[in-house]
Design a protein around this motif. Sequence first.
Motif, mmCIF file in Angstrom:
data_model
loop_
_atom_site.group_PDB
_atom_site.id
_atom_site.type_symbol
_atom_site.label_atom_id
_atom_site.label_comp_id
_atom_site.label_asym_id
_atom_site.label_seq_id
_atom_site.Cartn_x
_atom_site.Cartn_y
_atom_site.Cartn_z
ATOM 1 N N ARG A 64 0.835 -1.201 0.000
ATOM 2 C CA ARG A 64 0.000 0.000 0.000
ATOM 3 C C ARG A 64 0.876 1.260 0.000
ATOM 4 N NH1 ARG A 64 -5.195 0.572 0.919
ATOM 5 N NH2 ARG A 64 -5.394 -1.507 1.817
ATOM 6 N N GLU A 68 1.105 4.072 -3.021
ATOM 7 C CA GLU A 68 0.837 5.477 -2.728
ATOM 8 C C GLU A 68 2.032 6.383 -3.015
ATOM 9 O OE1 GLU A 68 -0.475 5.239 1.314
ATOM 10 O OE2 GLU A 68 -2.502 4.623 0.742
ATOM 11 N N LYS A 70 4.904 6.544 -1.468
ATOM 12 C CA LYS A 70 5.660 6.991 -0.299
ATOM 13 C C LYS A 70 7.011 6.302 -0.281
ATOM 14 C CE LYS A 70 1.435 7.789 2.232
ATOM 15 N NZ LYS A 70 0.509 7.236 3.221
ATOM 16 N N THR A 145 -6.032 2.698 -5.152
ATOM 17 C CA THR A 145 -5.144 2.972 -4.020
ATOM 18 C C THR A 145 -4.078 3.979 -4.427
ATOM 19 O OG1 THR A 145 -5.522 0.793 -3.077
ATOM 20 C CG2 THR A 145 -3.523 1.936 -2.384
ATOM 21 N N LYS A 146 -3.536 3.797 -5.620
ATOM 22 C CA LYS A 146 -2.499 4.699 -6.122
ATOM 23 C C LYS A 146 -3.050 6.115 -6.333
ATOM 24 C CE LYS A 146 0.380 2.953 -9.050
ATOM 25 N NZ LYS A 146 1.002 2.380 -10.255
ATOM 26 N N ASN A 149 -5.244 7.140 -2.658
ATOM 27 C CA ASN A 149 -4.651 6.833 -1.353
ATOM 28 C C ASN A 149 -5.656 6.162 -0.416
ATOM 29 O OD1 ASN A 149 -2.118 7.811 -2.033
ATOM 30 N ND2 ASN A 149 -2.579 9.862 -1.308
ATOM 31 N N ASP A 151 -7.298 3.916 2.294
ATOM 32 C CA ASP A 151 -6.822 3.431 3.586
ATOM 33 C C ASP A 151 -7.115 1.944 3.735
ATOM 34 O OD1 ASP A 151 -5.855 5.893 4.545
ATOM 35 O OD2 ASP A 151 -7.884 6.486 5.169
#
Length: 165
Positions: A64, A68, A70, A145-146, A149, A151
């Motif tokens: 995840r 995203e 990160k 999700t990309k 974002n 949860d």
Amino acid sequence: RQDGYSVGMVTYVRDVARLSFRTLYGYQKFLMLTDDEINDMAEYLRYWSILRQCCGTQMSYAWRVELEGKNNTQVHLYTRPVQRHSLWYSACENYDIDDIENSFLQTRVVQDILRVGLKDTLLLRPSGRDPPLDGSYCRRYNQATKELNLDFNQPIPPDFKGEEP
């Protein structure tokens, strides 16, 4: 024997983590399964274990975070750091998720489930919070999700269309 129950077989979590679906073979004799039956279950679990980590509302934290965008050089599983060489690292970036999902749907176990009309069973989902897999759900969920974002445990919004591959 504890609380009135007899335990016929025990598998340690560390062994399941290390051996994944292969721990199933230890149950063959205990469950009185034929070689074909145990191989069918292993095929099902091989693909499901990837989908469980790399797809859906309860995908691995590491995946995840990567989707995203990160920093994923070192993510955390609870309080333990999880690095790419760790057994706990899901390595989802190495899979063609459409191929894995479609291979899962073609397993004998899934085909038997569908043949008897159990189209909405939990056995066809990466988690209890996801809908049954359809051949492109994982790609759509990962894309959502990309882009949004999402949860942990958050479903794809009904208005999210996503792109075709």
